[in-house]
Scaffold this motif. Structure first.
Motif, mmCIF file in Angstrom:
data_model
loop_
_atom_site.group_PDB
_atom_site.id
_atom_site.type_symbol
_atom_site.label_atom_id
_atom_site.label_comp_id
_atom_site.label_asym_id
_atom_site.label_seq_id
_atom_site.Cartn_x
_atom_site.Cartn_y
_atom_site.Cartn_z
ATOM 1 N N TRP A 16 -5.716 1.645 -3.346
ATOM 2 C CA TRP A 16 -4.371 1.564 -3.315
ATOM 3 C C TRP A 16 -3.256 1.974 -2.241
ATOM 4 O O TRP A 16 -2.549 1.736 -1.795
ATOM 5 N N ALA A 17 -3.893 2.902 -1.365
ATOM 6 C CA ALA A 17 -3.991 2.833 -0.117
ATOM 7 C C ALA A 17 -3.511 1.936 0.964
ATOM 8 O O ALA A 17 -2.784 2.200 1.835
ATOM 9 N N GLY A 18 -4.165 0.436 1.037
ATOM 10 C CA GLY A 18 -4.095 0.026 2.417
ATOM 11 C C GLY A 18 -5.443 0.238 3.278
ATOM 12 O O GLY A 18 -5.398 -0.511 3.742
ATOM 13 N N THR A 19 -6.630 1.335 2.231
ATOM 14 C CA THR A 19 -7.515 1.445 3.613
ATOM 15 C C THR A 19 -8.994 1.243 2.715
ATOM 16 O O THR A 19 -10.276 2.061 2.958
ATOM 17 N N ALA A 20 -9.046 -0.616 2.523
ATOM 18 C CA ALA A 20 -9.907 -0.464 2.210
ATOM 19 C C ALA A 20 -11.394 -0.895 2.673
ATOM 20 O O ALA A 20 -12.411 -0.369 2.233
ATOM 21 N N GLY A 21 -11.390 -1.180 4.030
ATOM 22 C CA GLY A 21 -12.184 -0.813 4.658
ATOM 23 C C GLY A 21 -13.016 0.293 4.849
ATOM 24 O O GLY A 21 -14.199 0.621 5.398
ATOM 25 N N GLN A 22 -12.480 0.978 5.263
ATOM 26 C CA GLN A 22 -12.322 2.262 5.192
ATOM 27 C C GLN A 22 -13.447 3.518 4.625
ATOM 28 O O GLN A 22 -14.313 3.940 4.341
ATOM 29 N N ALA A 23 -13.000 3.341 2.825
ATOM 30 C CA ALA A 23 -12.739 3.151 2.403
ATOM 31 C C ALA A 23 -14.168 3.268 1.692
ATOM 32 O O ALA A 23 -15.327 3.739 1.079
ATOM 33 N N ASP A 24 -14.419 1.769 1.531
ATOM 34 C CA ASP A 24 -15.992 1.152 1.399
ATOM 35 C C ASP A 24 -17.207 1.867 2.442
ATOM 36 O O ASP A 24 -18.303 2.107 1.662
ATOM 37 N N PRO A 71 0.854 -0.964 -0.246
ATOM 38 C CA PRO A 71 0.031 0.412 -0.236
ATOM 39 C C PRO A 71 1.168 1.478 -0.095
ATOM 40 O O PRO A 71 1.985 1.520 0.341
ATOM 41 N N ALA A 72 0.525 2.211 -0.609
ATOM 42 C CA ALA A 72 0.985 3.557 -0.566
ATOM 43 C C ALA A 72 0.608 4.319 1.049
ATOM 44 O O ALA A 72 0.091 3.690 1.517
ATOM 45 N N GLN A 73 1.958 4.658 1.279
ATOM 46 C CA GLN A 73 2.686 5.429 2.307
ATOM 47 C C GLN A 73 2.079 6.559 2.349
ATOM 48 O O GLN A 73 2.801 7.438 3.587
ATOM 49 N N ARG A 74 3.185 7.251 1.496
ATOM 50 C CA ARG A 74 3.091 8.772 0.859
ATOM 51 C C ARG A 74 2.670 9.305 -0.415
ATOM 52 O O ARG A 74 3.484 8.854 -1.268
ATOM 53 N N ILE A 75 1.315 9.897 0.193
ATOM 54 C CA ILE A 75 0.545 10.153 -0.966
ATOM 55 C C ILE A 75 0.596 11.716 -1.522
ATOM 56 O O ILE A 75 0.719 12.629 -0.110
ATOM 57 N N VAL A 76 0.944 12.410 -2.178
ATOM 58 C CA VAL A 76 0.546 13.228 -2.684
ATOM 59 C C VAL A 76 -0.863 13.848 -4.000
ATOM 60 O O VAL A 76 -1.177 13.359 -4.685
ATOM 61 N N SER A 77 -2.237 14.557 -3.883
ATOM 62 C CA SER A 77 -3.297 14.971 -3.978
ATOM 63 C C SER A 77 -2.530 16.177 -4.310
ATOM 64 O O SER A 77 -2.168 16.784 -4.335
ATOM 65 N N THR A 78 -3.357 16.391 -6.035
ATOM 66 C CA THR A 78 -2.848 17.371 -6.839
ATOM 67 C C THR A 78 -4.125 18.463 -6.887
ATOM 68 O O THR A 78 -4.381 19.261 -8.636
ATOM 69 N N ALA A 79 -5.144 18.052 -5.766
ATOM 70 C CA ALA A 79 -6.436 19.459 -6.178
ATOM 71 C C ALA A 79 -7.366 18.860 -5.147
ATOM 72 O O ALA A 79 -6.937 17.834 -4.319
ATOM 73 N N PRO A 80 -7.634 20.169 -4.560
ATOM 74 C CA PRO A 80 -8.830 19.629 -3.486
ATOM 75 C C PRO A 80 -9.888 18.268 -3.436
ATOM 76 O O PRO A 80 -9.364 17.980 -2.337
ATOM 77 N N ALA A 81 -10.651 18.674 -4.491
ATOM 78 C CA ALA A 81 -10.994 17.987 -4.195
ATOM 79 C C ALA A 81 -10.465 16.372 -4.194
ATOM 80 O O ALA A 81 -10.968 15.289 -3.183
ATOM 81 N N LEU A 82 -9.281 15.960 -4.759
ATOM 82 C CA LEU A 82 -8.612 14.487 -4.379
ATOM 83 C C LEU A 82 -8.146 14.240 -2.631
ATOM 84 O O LEU A 82 -7.972 13.755 -2.310
ATOM 85 N N THR A 83 -8.309 15.691 -2.278
ATOM 86 C CA THR A 83 -7.375 15.652 -1.251
ATOM 87 C C THR A 83 -8.285 15.007 -0.177
ATOM 88 O O THR A 83 -8.517 14.423 1.134
#
Length: 295
Positions: free
Chosen positions: A142-150, A37-49
């Motif tokens: 991608w981040a390994g947070t599938a439970g929270q995301a679902d 899983p990704a450990q260091r993520i960058v978002s490039t727009a407010p909605a992505l954040t």
């Protein structure tokens, strides 16, 4: 990456909405997903954040974009992108293992530079409300947070289905959505905001025009004669009473006082709060149908 910079100035907001609104692209264009899983993520727009936080991966954001202001903790994250593009040097300094970009907004040369540097970039766009839960689940994968995301995705879907069931047979209301007052600008039926309006039983009076974002003449507006005008602002903001609504003079909306603010960040950012925008707009339209004051 532009699709959700809440910019200062109406014309700039229009430019960004026109630039980044989704067009004929898949909701997610995925690169090869590594096992870890990704450990260091960058978002490039407010909605992505917002999507990253909603998917349970906010703690892994090491950089974000200008105007990333929700949830509140997002304001503390270093910014490496804005409407002008990605600051590649600043991005490299945070050593990301995943960069999220907008498929329809991030500059192609920025994406190519990331690829040339061997940095994993996942390209996302949201062109319908149904894309939001799909993207949440993908980020969770991608981040390994599938439970929270679902959980977040399922909640979005549940609330959307409830609105669809509740308002599918509502009396239609002709609606004009203002994304800019000077110059006067609106959206067509392919825009995700138009889908929100449609979910609530509203009819975008300019749904059938070709451009995704365009400037109607006053004559065109009066011919369409919307019963309701919605615009991005703050519901019943103190300054709304003094707002210049001359562009709508003579329309049913202006004559009956149905020129109404809805929360800009909710409706103009195609992220997890888009369902909040839908609930708000459905409530506004239902009050108007019942001829009740909007509280």
């Amino acid at each position: 990456m532009c699709q959700q910079f809440m910019v200062v100035g109406r014309l700039m907001r229009v430019i960004f909405l026109a630039w980044c609104a989704g067009v004929a692209q898949a909701a997610v264009v995925a690169a090869t997903t590594p096992a870890a899983p990704a450990q260091r993520i960058v978002s490039t727009a407010p909605a992505l954040t917002e999507l990253v936080f909603a998917a349970g991966a906010g703690g892994r954001l090491v950089a974000s974009s200008a105007f990333s202001d929700f949830p509140p903790q997002a304001k503390k994250i270093p910014q490496v992108a804005d409407a002008g593009g990605i600051n590649i040097e600043a991005l490299l300094a945070v050593k990301p293992d995943l960069v999220l970009v907008w498929a329809s907004g991030t500059r192609l040369n920025d994406i190519q530079r990331l690829q040339a540097l061997g940095i994993r970039a996942e390209s996302i766009t949201v062109i319908s409300m149904a894309d939001v839960p799909m993207v949440l689940r993908k980020i969770g994968q991608w981040a390994g947070t599938a439970g929270q995301a679902d959980t977040a995705a399922a909640d979005f879907e549940r609330r959307l289905i409830k609105l669809q069931n509740q308002f599918s047979n509502s009396a239609p209301l002709p609606v004009f959505f203002e994304i800019s007052r000077v110059p006067l600008m609106t959206i067509n039926g392919r825009h995700f905001i138009s889908e929100v309006i449609r979910t609530c039983g509203g009819e975008n009076v300019f749904a059938d025009v070709a451009p995704l974002v365009f400037a109607p003449s006053r004559e065109m507006l009066l011919v369409k004669n919307p019963q309701v005008v919605l615009y991005g602002g703050t519901l019943h903001a103190a300054g709304d009473a003094a707002r210049d609504n001359r562009a709508y003079a003579g329309s049913r909306a202006e004559q009956t006082g149905q020129v109404v603010a809805v929360t800009a960040d909710w409706v103009m950012r195609p992220g997890p709060r888009l369902i909040d925008a839908a609930e708000q707009i459905c409530g506004v339209l239902e009050h108007i149908r019942r001829k009740k004051p909007i509280n």
